[in-house]
Design an enzyme around this catalytic site. Structure first.
Site, short mmCIF file in Angstrom:
data_model
loop_
_atom_site.label_atom_id
_atom_site.label_comp_id
_atom_site.label_asym_id
_atom_site.label_seq_id
_atom_site.Cartn_x
_atom_site.Cartn_y
_atom_site.Cartn_z
N CYS A 2 0.83 -1.20 0.00
CA CYS A 2 0.00 0.00 0.00
C CYS A 2 0.86 1.25 0.00
O CYS A 2 1.97 1.26 0.51
CB CYS A 2 -0.95 0.08 1.19
SG CYS A 2 -2.06 -1.31 1.31
N ARG A 29 3.90 0.02 -4.99
CA ARG A 29 3.63 -0.50 -3.65
C ARG A 29 2.32 -1.28 -3.58
O ARG A 29 2.03 -1.93 -2.58
CB ARG A 29 3.57 0.64 -2.64
CG ARG A 29 4.81 1.49 -2.57
CD ARG A 29 4.68 2.51 -1.48
NE ARG A 29 4.57 1.89 -0.19
CZ ARG A 29 5.59 1.48 0.54
NH1 ARG A 29 6.81 1.67 0.11
NH2 ARG A 29 5.40 0.91 1.70
N TRP A 82 -3.08 -2.71 -1.58
CA TRP A 82 -2.67 -4.05 -1.94
C TRP A 82 -3.26 -4.95 -0.87
O TRP A 82 -2.78 -4.97 0.26
CB TRP A 82 -1.14 -4.17 -2.01
CG TRP A 82 -0.76 -5.37 -2.80
CD1 TRP A 82 -0.07 -6.45 -2.36
CD2 TRP A 82 -1.07 -5.62 -4.17
NE1 TRP A 82 0.06 -7.37 -3.37
CE2 TRP A 82 -0.56 -6.89 -4.50
CE3 TRP A 82 -1.77 -4.93 -5.15
CZ2 TRP A 82 -0.71 -7.46 -5.76
CZ3 TRP A 82 -1.92 -5.50 -6.41
CH2 TRP A 82 -1.38 -6.75 -6.69
N ASN A 108 -1.27 2.42 5.56
CA ASN A 108 -0.38 1.41 4.99
C ASN A 108 0.12 0.57 6.15
O ASN A 108 0.66 1.11 7.11
CB ASN A 108 0.79 2.12 4.29
CG ASN A 108 1.93 1.19 3.97
OD1 ASN A 108 1.71 0.01 3.66
ND2 ASN A 108 3.15 1.68 4.04
N GLY A 109 -0.07 -0.74 6.08
CA GLY A 109 0.41 -1.61 7.16
C GLY A 109 -0.67 -2.61 7.55
O GLY A 109 -1.62 -2.85 6.79
N GLU A 502 16.75 -18.08 -9.63
CA GLU A 502 16.29 -16.71 -9.87
C GLU A 502 15.56 -16.63 -11.22
O GLU A 502 14.53 -15.96 -11.35
CB GLU A 502 17.48 -15.75 -9.81
CG GLU A 502 17.20 -14.32 -10.23
CD GLU A 502 16.11 -13.61 -9.44
OE1 GLU A 502 15.66 -14.13 -8.39
OE2 GLU A 502 15.67 -12.54 -9.88
N LYS A 506 11.71 -15.43 -11.76
CA LYS A 506 11.34 -14.37 -12.71
C LYS A 506 10.28 -14.90 -13.66
O LYS A 506 9.30 -14.24 -13.95
CB LYS A 506 12.59 -13.97 -13.49
CG LYS A 506 13.03 -12.60 -13.65
CD LYS A 506 13.28 -11.67 -12.55
CE LYS A 506 12.57 -11.80 -11.26
NZ LYS A 506 13.24 -11.30 -10.12
N GLU A 509 6.88 -15.35 -11.86
CA GLU A 509 6.26 -14.06 -11.53
C GLU A 509 5.60 -13.42 -12.74
O GLU A 509 4.53 -12.84 -12.63
CB GLU A 509 7.33 -13.07 -11.05
CG GLU A 509 7.83 -13.29 -9.66
CD GLU A 509 8.81 -12.19 -9.26
OE1 GLU A 509 9.92 -12.15 -9.83
OE2 GLU A 509 8.47 -11.36 -8.41
N HIS A 525 17.50 -38.00 -10.71
CA HIS A 525 16.95 -38.56 -9.47
C HIS A 525 15.46 -38.29 -9.32
O HIS A 525 14.91 -38.41 -8.23
CB HIS A 525 17.72 -38.00 -8.26
CG HIS A 525 19.17 -38.36 -8.29
ND1 HIS A 525 19.62 -39.64 -8.07
CD2 HIS A 525 20.27 -37.62 -8.57
CE1 HIS A 525 20.93 -39.68 -8.20
NE2 HIS A 525 21.36 -38.46 -8.50
N LYS A 626 5.41 -4.81 -4.78
CA LYS A 626 6.86 -4.61 -4.78
C LYS A 626 7.47 -4.88 -3.41
O LYS A 626 8.52 -5.49 -3.30
CB LYS A 626 7.15 -3.18 -5.24
CG LYS A 626 8.62 -2.87 -5.40
CD LYS A 626 9.20 -3.58 -6.60
CE LYS A 626 10.69 -3.42 -6.71
NZ LYS A 626 11.30 -4.53 -7.45
#
Ligand code: M6R
Length: 631
Positions: A2, A29, A82, A108-109, A502, A506, A509, A525, A626
């Site tokens: 947020c 955010r 968010w 926000n929180g 990574e 990516k 996402e 295996h 984010k």
């Protein structure tokens, strides 16, 4: 998650376009719903919509809907949501009101005790219209004002009751010339002009006004008031309401408005992928000594003995930052011989780790510096007596403030939700750290110099890699998105394994498709069972000492009719040219440990172009924000 923003001005004007533009700069955010409240003609008016402000908040339309006075108005708050408590919907979008519509709050929180507070308020007759945790705040302020408190006291008493994290902004018709903000655990700062003050969750929302600002620290509040043709501010703390705190005005030097615009690129992510050569150069600038072959990390200077005496290193981080830490761990173990254990922060904070805080040090890595799991891990580690160090991108962020010392990543503002340039900047720091640890433990000056000299070449080689591979990557993504690909795995050995992880992150996402990542030797295996003509295996295999083993595994995949893409260097490409594989060639490096810095680039482009071909939003992938400031 947020983003909040509040503007107060002594010069009446239509603040809607300004609030919308600030919210757009805070979209990174959160962006599932958005809302604005203005205080105009003695009443609070609000517009809320589901979606991101850049999509659903055309300022003219919103001004009309709010029936903004021609003469303008002085007070507005805005919010990008968010969802954490309550699904993304109109009712749950901020700003939230009390029962009378005279108090508006953006938050926000996360309020952990919201259920208890809500029960009390419902018993007292308050009616709730959302399923958010936030709505308890305006109702609690209303309740306290009913009991006789002023707006300010009601606001501060309410803040004191809240458990969890918050950055809040409050306006009310009861005091139409005032804006209050307070924070605990969530970032909040404000920029000051003579006739206007703008408060927000991040400097991104403020930069179009000023690059000077005052950040609040936990439990601080600020009261802004219109006095004549000026707006004044006063900072205090929630535990000592009447004490005034004088804080210096800080200047933002680590980023500018240019960082938060697309600068001619079609997306932030593309801009950020292509920024990596210059980011890498900036990150290492002035942080090594060519003569001694050593790294020079100013942020760690007061902790030389601790670093020199460390017998073990523990890394904590989440997501991409964890993958960078894994590469860092491999580097430090290989160059300096110090054992490194890498923990995902959401695991570390709750688990027993049998290491001795006396000679084990912690490196916490985070782009945002806000990630709740990483922040809590640092706090927990400190409680247990570990020395904590940070590899953080956002200057002055919560984790940066919490660690004992650290090195900033200098990647600039990263807007794309999928982290790219922060990853390579974090890697840059880990290369320098590994050199530093190694030079204290046996690496010779010549070896240090050779490594540094190759690190200096990396920006040019990154530029070459991006220029040489993008077209090929686009052709491959076009081919594979047209096929019925069911399985995609990213594979490698040694230091290339976390790069494969990574790459898979990516890919997931951005494309919303499941992707695996394995050490290549592990394939036989179990995972090889998924290989067939509808699978793609992306193998990271520079021509290093394990090339022959990698080639053997590659042939096993081909024998099961799997499609294979290989990321390799010139020699590797030469060697594989008879194989039925798609080759993406990256420049040849002298030091095999440096390959992650180049390998990741075509892999980021692969995820990016694959997602574009699927029609996905590459800057704002679904379900993601984010910074993850909640558990
Ligand atoms: O801000 P942080 O680096 O602490 O964030 C950690 C992860 O949430 C983050 O890396 C996430 O995995 C990214 N979306 C990856 O692209």
């Amino acid at each position: 998650m947020c983003g909040i923003v509040g503007i107060i001005t002594s010069e009446k004007r239509n603040l809607v376009p300004e609030i919308v533009s600030s919210l757009i700069n805070l979209e990174y955010r959160g962006y599932d719903s958005t809302g604005i409240a203005i205080l105009d003609k003695g009443a609070i008016k609000r517009v809320r919509r589901v979606g991101a402000p850049s999509d659903v908040f055309p300022p003219e339309e919103i001004s009309k809907e709010l029936d903004v006075s021609e003469s303008g108005f002085s007070l507005a708050v805005g919010h990008n949501r968010w969802a954490t408590h309550g699904k993304p919907s109109l009712e749950n979008a901020h700003p939230h009101f009390d029962c009378t519509g005279e108090i508006a709050v953006v938050h926000n929180g996360t309020i952990l005790n919201h259920e208890t507070l809500k029960q009390e308020l419902v018993k007292l007759g308050h009616t709730f219209t959302s399923t958010t945790d936030t709505e308890v705040i305006p109702h609690m302020i209303e309740q306290k004002m009913k009991e006789g408190l002023s707006l300010k006291d009601a606001f501060l008493d309410t803040a004191a009751l809240l458990e969890g994290s918050f950055g809040l902004a409050v306006i009310s018709t009861k005091e139409p010339g005032k804006l209050f903000i307070v924070k605990r655990g969530s970032p909040l700062l404000f920029g000051i002009l003579k006739n206007t003050i703008i408060a927000a969750s991040s400097s991104n929302a403020i930069l179009s006004y000023t690059n000077t600002f005052i950040p609040l620290t936990d439990c601080e509040y600020a009261e802004f008031a219109i006095k004549g043709d000026e707006v004044t501010y006063r900072i205090g703390t929630t535990f000592n309401k009447n004490q005034t705190i004088n804080k210096p005005v800080e200047t933002i030097t680590d980023h500018s408005l240019a960082d938060i615009s697309k600068g001619g690129y079609e997306s932030f992510m593309k801009k950020e992928i292509h920024a990596q050569p210059s980011v890498f150069r900036t990150t290492i600038l002035g942080r090594y000594d060519e003569k001694t072959g050593d790294a020079v990390l100013g942020g760690l200077i007061d902790h030389e003995d601790t670093l020199r005496n460390a017998k073990g290193i523990l890394t904590v981080a989440c997501g991409t930052a964890h993958n960078a830490s894994l590469v860092g761990g491999a580097l430090i173990e290989s160059l300096a011989g110090i054992p490194v254990r890498s923990e995902i922060a959401s695991e570390f904070r709750y688990k027993k780790v049998p290491l001795d805080p006396k000679d084990t040090i912690i490196f916490a890595t985070s782009q945002s510096g806000e990630t709740a799991d990483t922040l809590e891990s640092v706090k927990e580690a400190k409680r247990k007596g570990y020395k904590t160090f940070g590899v953080i991108n956002v200057v002055g962020s919560a984790i940066a403030e919490e660690v004992d010392a650290g090195v900033y990543a200098r990647a600039g503002v990263e807007v794309g939700v999928a982290s790219t340039k922060a990853f390579t900047a974090q890697l840059a720091i880990f290369y320098l750290l590994a050199i530093k640890f190694a030079r204290e433990r046996g690496m010779t000056a010549q070896e240090g110099r050779a490594l540094i000299s190759e690190l200096e070449q990396i920006p040019d080689l990154m530029m070459k890699t991006l220029a040489d591979t993008e077209k090929r990557v686009i052709a491959l993504t076009e081919r594979y998105t047209a096929k019925n690909i069911r399985v995609i795995n990213f594979l490698g050995r040694g230091i290339n394994v976390p790069v494969a992880t990574e790459a898979a992150l990516k890919f997931k996402e951005l494309t919303y498709l499941e992707a695996g990542s394995y050490p290549l030797g592990e394939l036989k295996h179990g995972p090889i069972a998924v290989i067939d003509e509808n699978s793609v295996s992306v193998i990271l295999m520079p021509h290093d000492e394990l090339f022959a083993q990698n080639k053997n595994s590659l042939e096993q995949i081909l024998s099961k009719n799997g499609n294979v893409i290989v990321i390799t260097d010139e020699l590797g490409a030469q060697n594989l040219k008879e194989q039925n594989v798609d080759i993406i060639t990256i420049p040849t490096l002298k030091h095999p440990l440096l390959y992650p810095l180049l390998e990741i680039l075509p892999l980021q482009l692969f995820a990016y172009h694959y997602a574009l071909a699927l029609g996905n939003n590459v800057d704002k992938p679904r379900n993601l924000a984010k910074s993850v400031t909640v558990e």
